[in-house]
Write an enzyme that holds these catalytic residues in place. Structure first.
Site, PDB file in Angstrom:
ATOM      1  N   ASN A 200       0.970  -1.489   0.230  1.00  0.00           N
ATOM      2  CA  ASN A 200      -0.063   0.274   0.098  1.00  0.00           C
ATOM      3  C   ASN A 200       1.088   1.649   0.404  1.00  0.00           C
ATOM      4  OD1 ASN A 200      -1.803   2.139   0.061  1.00  0.00           O
ATOM      5  ND2 ASN A 200      -2.443   1.314   2.429  1.00  0.00           N
TER       6      ASN A 200
ATOM      7  N   LYS B 230      -0.147   4.215  -0.496  1.00  0.00           N
ATOM      8  CA  LYS B 230      -0.913   5.336   0.097  1.00  0.00           C
ATOM      9  C   LYS B 230      -0.799   6.393  -0.962  1.00  0.00           C
ATOM     10  CE  LYS B 230      -0.489   2.605   4.567  1.00  0.00           C
ATOM     11  NZ  LYS B 230      -0.460   3.644   6.064  1.00  0.00           N
TER      12      LYS B 230
ATOM     13  N   HIS C 112      -9.418   0.850   3.944  1.00  0.00           N
ATOM     14  CA  HIS C 112      -8.550   1.541   4.943  1.00  0.00           C
ATOM     15  C   HIS C 112      -9.081   2.365   6.060  1.00  0.00           C
ATOM     16  CE1 HIS C 112      -4.121   2.617   6.308  1.00  0.00           C
ATOM     17  NE2 HIS C 112      -4.219   1.479   5.422  1.00  0.00           N
TER      18      HIS C 112
ATOM     19  N   GLU D 274      -7.596   5.011   7.091  1.00  0.00           N
ATOM     20  CA  GLU D 274      -7.487   6.178   6.814  1.00  0.00           C
ATOM     21  C   GLU D 274      -8.502   6.992   6.716  1.00  0.00           C
ATOM     22  OE1 GLU D 274      -3.435   5.656   5.016  1.00  0.00           O
ATOM     23  OE2 GLU D 274      -2.689   5.686   7.378  1.00  0.00           O
TER      24      GLU D 274
ATOM     25  N   GLU E  49      -5.826  -4.055  10.227  1.00  0.00           N
ATOM     26  CA  GLU E  49      -4.899  -3.666  10.271  1.00  0.00           C
ATOM     27  C   GLU E  49      -5.072  -2.734  11.542  1.00  0.00           C
ATOM     28  OE1 GLU E  49      -2.960  -2.541   6.667  1.00  0.00           O
ATOM     29  OE2 GLU E  49      -4.905  -1.378   6.437  1.00  0.00           O
TER      30      GLU E  49
ATOM     31  N   GLY F 149       1.894   3.002  10.141  1.00  0.00           N
ATOM     32  CA  GLY F 149       3.032   3.301  10.434  1.00  0.00           C
ATOM     33  C   GLY F 149       3.656   4.317  12.123  1.00  0.00           C
TER      34      GLY F 149
ATOM     35  N   SER G 288       2.650  -2.022  10.373  1.00  0.00           N
ATOM     36  CA  SER G 288       4.348  -1.678  10.345  1.00  0.00           C
ATOM     37  C   SER G 288       4.738  -3.024   9.983  1.00  0.00           C
ATOM     38  CB  SER G 288       5.005  -1.520  11.662  1.00  0.00           C
ATOM     39  OG  SER G 288       3.894  -0.330  12.063  1.00  0.00           O
TER      40      SER G 288
HETATM   41  P1  PGA Z   1       2.630   0.396   7.370  1.00  0.00           P
HETATM   42  O1  PGA Z   1       0.964   0.415   7.255  1.00  0.00           O
HETATM   43  O2  PGA Z   1       2.426  -0.645   7.417  1.00  0.00           O
HETATM   44  O3  PGA Z   1       2.615   1.574   7.056  1.00  0.00           O
HETATM   45  O4  PGA Z   1       2.074  -0.321   8.833  1.00  0.00           O
HETATM   46  C1  PGA Z   1       0.359  -0.587   6.657  1.00  0.00           C
HETATM   47  C2  PGA Z   1      -1.420   0.256   6.087  1.00  0.00           C
HETATM   48  O5  PGA Z   1      -1.411   1.037   6.575  1.00  0.00           O
HETATM   49  O6  PGA Z   1      -2.239  -0.938   5.501  1.00  0.00           O
END
Ligand code: PGA
Length: 327
Positions: free
Chosen positions: A77, A79, A163, A165, A243, A249, A289
């Site tokens: 991803n 983003k 997601h 976000e 997630e 992140g 992460s």
């Molecule tokens: P990350 O993000 O691996 O940077 O924690 C995962 C995601 O949000 O899909």
């Protein structure tokens, strides 16, 4: 029911090389329609159920790690990255090594929506490109939206939705996408023939209240898609990406025990709320992460079927993450 499942042991010579492995449960076997044939080879590590939706990956080595009726799947991803188109070729090249594992692990990439059309033909064959969102109303007067119909026309086969976000964790006062809206999108994606990565996960205050609260939060995000999952013939077309928001992140990963416990709780809930066949067939990815260092331990957990990778998918280590669950 299972009388037509025939086992061929090819290249017999060293049957002792077979370590014990667990065949699908009776329920999985009973759900195969007649005519399926299981091919097992003492030299090949994978077996496929011809004409079926399932792929068994069986190890004949000392460490049979994937003995479940689900093919692992790893997604990157990106983003809203990278800032410059000039950085795309290098990010794409990072995925080249993943193609060696495609027979054992599905791989998809979610470039930023603006970059999808630029990179979609740049990946090695078999690596899917997936937009990070879609609408549910087709083409027309929907300013700023992306229609699933447009994606299908472009040859895309996967869409990621829900997601965190987009579910209110943007850090901006943008309206959160509701569970109902995300479910509507899922139905539309499936109706249009695409595969969906359906993200769920709990924020930190919920995790701090324990596994029951975590499961209740995940269930609240899954409840609206129960009828959709029940009607789904090919369970591989919906992938749940679990997630935990507190791990995204942040560099803080769920421990393998935490992730396994949560994945199992979600799967057990699906067995009850939807049906056993869905619970056994649906893939649940871990995201938050995930990286090359923590992937091997997480990959060894029986209910973790892959990863949704953010930050580390912008680096060459994405190949190691895929390798960790494909091997
Ligand atoms: P990350 O993000 O691996 O940077 O924690 C995962 C995601 O949000 O899909």
């Amino acid at each position: 029911m299972v009388s037509t499942v025939v086992l061929f042991l090819a290249a017999i010579g060293s049957t002792s090389a077979f370590q014990p492995f667990i065949l699908p449960t009776k329920t999985s076997l009973a759900s195969f329609s007649s005519g399926h044939v299981v091919l097992l080879s003492s030299t090949s590590l994978s077996s496929s159920l011809l004409g079926g939706d399932y792929l068994l990956s069986l190890s004949s080595g000392a460490n049979p790690i994937r003995n479940l009726p689900r093919k692992p799947i790893v997604g990157g991803n990106w983003k809203c990255n990278p800032a410059s188109v000039s950085a795309l070729p290098e990010l794409v090249r990072n995925f080249d090594g993943c193609s060696a594992f495609l027979d054992k692990c599905d791989v998809y990439v979610c470039p930023s929506n603006l970059h999808v059309a630029i990179v979609k033909d740049q990946f090695r064959p078999g690596i899917s490109v997936s937009p990070q969102n879609c609408n549910f109303g087709g083409c027309g007067a929907y300013t700023g939206e992306m229609a699933v119909e447009q994606m299908r026309d472009m040859g895309l086969d996967t869409v990621l939705i829900g997601h965190s976000e987009r579910r209110g964790e943007f850090g901006l006062p943008t309206p959160a996408e509701s569970n109902e809206l995300v479910a509507t999108k899922l139905q539309h994606i499936l109706d249009e023939g695409l595969r969906c990565i359906f993200c769920i996960g709990e924020p930190l205050p919920v995790r701090e209240r324990g596994i029951d609260a975590v499961l209740a939060e995940c269930v609240s995000q899954l409840q609206d898609i129960v009828p959709i999952l029940r009607n789904l013939q090919d369970k591989s077309r919906v992938v749940i990406a679990y997630e935990p928001v507190w791990a995204i992140g942040t560099g803080v990963t769920a421990t393998p025990a935490q992730a396994q416990e949560t994945h199992k709780a979600i799967r057990d809930w699906i067995a009850t709320a939807v049906d056993k066949q869905t619970a056994e067939g649906i893939r649940i990815q871990y995201g938050g992460s995930a990286n090359a260092a923590n992937a091997p331990e997480l990959a060894a957990c029986p209910d973790i079927d892959g990863f949704l990778v953010g930050g580390a998918s912008l680096k060459p280590e994405i190949v190691d993450i895929v390798a960790a669950i494909a091997k």
